[in-house]
Design an enzyme around this catalytic site. Structure first.
Site, short mmCIF file in Angstrom:
data_model
loop_
_atom_site.label_atom_id
_atom_site.label_comp_id
_atom_site.label_asym_id
_atom_site.label_seq_id
_atom_site.Cartn_x
_atom_site.Cartn_y
_atom_site.Cartn_z
CE LYS A 81 -57.16 3.83 -106.51
NZ LYS A 81 -58.58 3.75 -107.39
NE ARG A 158 -57.91 10.05 -107.63
CZ ARG A 158 -58.32 9.45 -106.66
NH1 ARG A 158 -57.49 9.38 -105.67
NH2 ARG A 158 -59.37 8.97 -106.29
NE ARG A 192 -66.28 2.99 -102.23
CZ ARG A 192 -65.23 3.37 -103.04
NH1 ARG A 192 -64.17 2.67 -102.99
NH2 ARG A 192 -65.45 4.23 -104.07
NE ARG A 236 -65.58 7.30 -101.06
CZ ARG A 236 -64.45 7.19 -101.80
NH1 ARG A 236 -63.65 5.96 -101.43
NH2 ARG A 236 -64.03 7.82 -102.65
NE ARG A 247 -64.92 8.94 -107.03
CZ ARG A 247 -65.75 8.08 -106.33
NH1 ARG A 247 -66.65 7.98 -105.84
NH2 ARG A 247 -64.71 6.95 -105.85
P1 AMP Z 1 -60.47 8.18 -103.34
O1 AMP Z 1 -60.99 7.61 -101.89
O2 AMP Z 1 -59.22 7.74 -103.70
O3 AMP Z 1 -61.77 7.90 -104.39
O4 AMP Z 1 -60.49 9.82 -103.17
C1 AMP Z 1 -61.62 10.45 -102.92
C2 AMP Z 1 -61.56 12.13 -103.26
O5 AMP Z 1 -60.27 12.54 -102.72
C3 AMP Z 1 -61.21 11.98 -104.64
O6 AMP Z 1 -62.37 12.14 -105.57
C4 AMP Z 1 -60.45 13.47 -104.88
O7 AMP Z 1 -61.42 14.56 -104.81
C5 AMP Z 1 -59.60 13.34 -103.70
N1 AMP Z 1 -58.17 13.00 -104.13
C6 AMP Z 1 -57.79 11.88 -103.47
N2 AMP Z 1 -56.23 11.60 -103.79
C7 AMP Z 1 -56.43 12.50 -104.80
C8 AMP Z 1 -54.99 12.99 -105.44
N3 AMP Z 1 -53.97 12.11 -105.56
N4 AMP Z 1 -54.97 14.18 -106.41
C9 AMP Z 1 -56.27 14.98 -106.32
N5 AMP Z 1 -57.20 14.71 -105.53
C10 AMP Z 1 -57.59 13.44 -104.93
#
Ligand code: AMP
Length: 301
Positions: A81, A158, A192, A236, A247
């Site tokens: 994404k 999400r 990553r 990360r 996840r």
């Molecule tokens: P990502 O970089 O998109 O994988 O996000 C990293 C982490 O941030 C996720 O695993 C969640 O803990 C949190 N996070 C990001 N976006 C959201 C969202 N829209 N709702 C809830 N938690 C989020």
């Protein structure tokens, strides 16, 4: 034209009478006229004639609404994404807003939320809707002050509740649902790497799935960092095997229904990634009726 405005009435209508959310979502995206489109699936292998696309694709960039595009990227962790949202953001001149980045910025700031967020993120869980909407609202407000009038959202919404809130306050034009074979998702997350200085996203995984039982093979080359980033790469903390699997489970339970939410509103463009960036980017552009002249020029050079 401004993208966001204070409008707590819209938030109240958008949520199912949840007072906490209505107050935290102080700065809201301005509601715009409804846009009709039809549900769609785009298979780049077979559908290059651009049949079955949402009608929204006929009007891009600066829309008749007088603002830039407001798009959302959906897809499992590791699908890419960030990569494609960032490329489209450069192409269309709209900000790429990743809520995961907002969360990581908040974590790094050692603010009042940071220890709470650290625990949630390192366990692969979702941050509460209230916190994430608050972070996003502040980011949109800052963008408005700089004159931003559109966005490409990555990682938001999400949950169906987040989608309802967003839908209640703005008319998202298009939701691109990126899909990748499951075998590749874990490898992509584990491979990553991020440059600790510029934030650039790279990948050391080389994915080579052999053709089997009538299914085509798939090759995704690693995405190496440029020399200036090579010594500054970090991983990360939530990209460990155990956390990525968690996840992915949470995606199935909480985010998969968001696809149905947008599908039923005719806003979902399904895009099956056929391989790595060189193969997928032109096909994604084709699915979106877009052209990347710079990419074409560099390919021709
Ligand atoms: P990502 O970089 O998109 O994988 O996000 C990293 C982490 O941030 C996720 O695993 C969640 O803990 C949190 N996070 C990001 N976006 C959201 C969202 N829209 N709702 C809830 N938690 C989020």
């Amino acid at each position: 034209m401004a993208v966001v405005s204070r409008c707590s009435r819209a938030a109240t209508a958008a949520t199912t009478a949840n007072a906490t959310t209505a107050t935290t979502f102080t700065y809201l995206i301005r509601s715009l006229s409804p846009f009709s489109s039809s549900s769609s699936t785009f298979d780049p292998q077979n559908d290059l004639n651009n049949r079955n696309k949402p009608a929204v694709l006929g009007t891009l960039k600066r829309e008749s609404k007088g603002r830039n595009v407001q798009w959302v990227f959906l897809g499992c962790p590791g699908v890419g994404k960030g990569t494609y949202a960032s490329r489209l953001s450069n192409l269309l001149g709209v900000p790429h807003i990743a809520t995961g980045d907002l969360v990581r910025d908040e974590l790094a700031s050692s603010g009042p939320l940071s220890s709470q967020l650290k625990e949630i993120v390192t366990q692969g869980k979702l941050v509460s809707d209230e916190i994430i909407i608050d972070l996003l609202s502040k980011r949109l407000e800052a963008g408005e002050a700089k004159g931003e009038s559109g966005f490409i959202l990555d990682g938001f919404p999400r949950t169906v509740r987040q989608a309802e809130i967003l839908e209640g306050v703005t008319d998202i034009d298009l939701v691109i649902n990126l899909k990748l074979r499951e075998e590749a998702l874990l490898a992509k997350c584990l491979g990553r790497r991020i440059c600790s200085e510029c934030g650039g996203n790279y990948n050391v995984a080389c994915i080579n799935i052999k053709a089997e039982n009538g299914r085509p093979g798939m090759y995704m080359a690693p995405l190496p960092p440029p020399p200036q980033c090579a010594s500054k790469l970090i991983t990360r903390p939530d990209d460990t095997e155990e956390v990525v699997k968690q996840r992915l489970r949470i995606y199935q339970a909480m985010t998969r229904p968001v696809e149905d939410f947008y599908r039923s509103r005719g806003k979902l463009l399904e895009f099956d990634l056929p391989g790595g960036i060189p193969e997928s980017w032109p096909k994604l552009l084709c699915a979106l009726n877009l052209e990347d002249r710079e990419d074409k020029q560099s390919a021709a050079a």
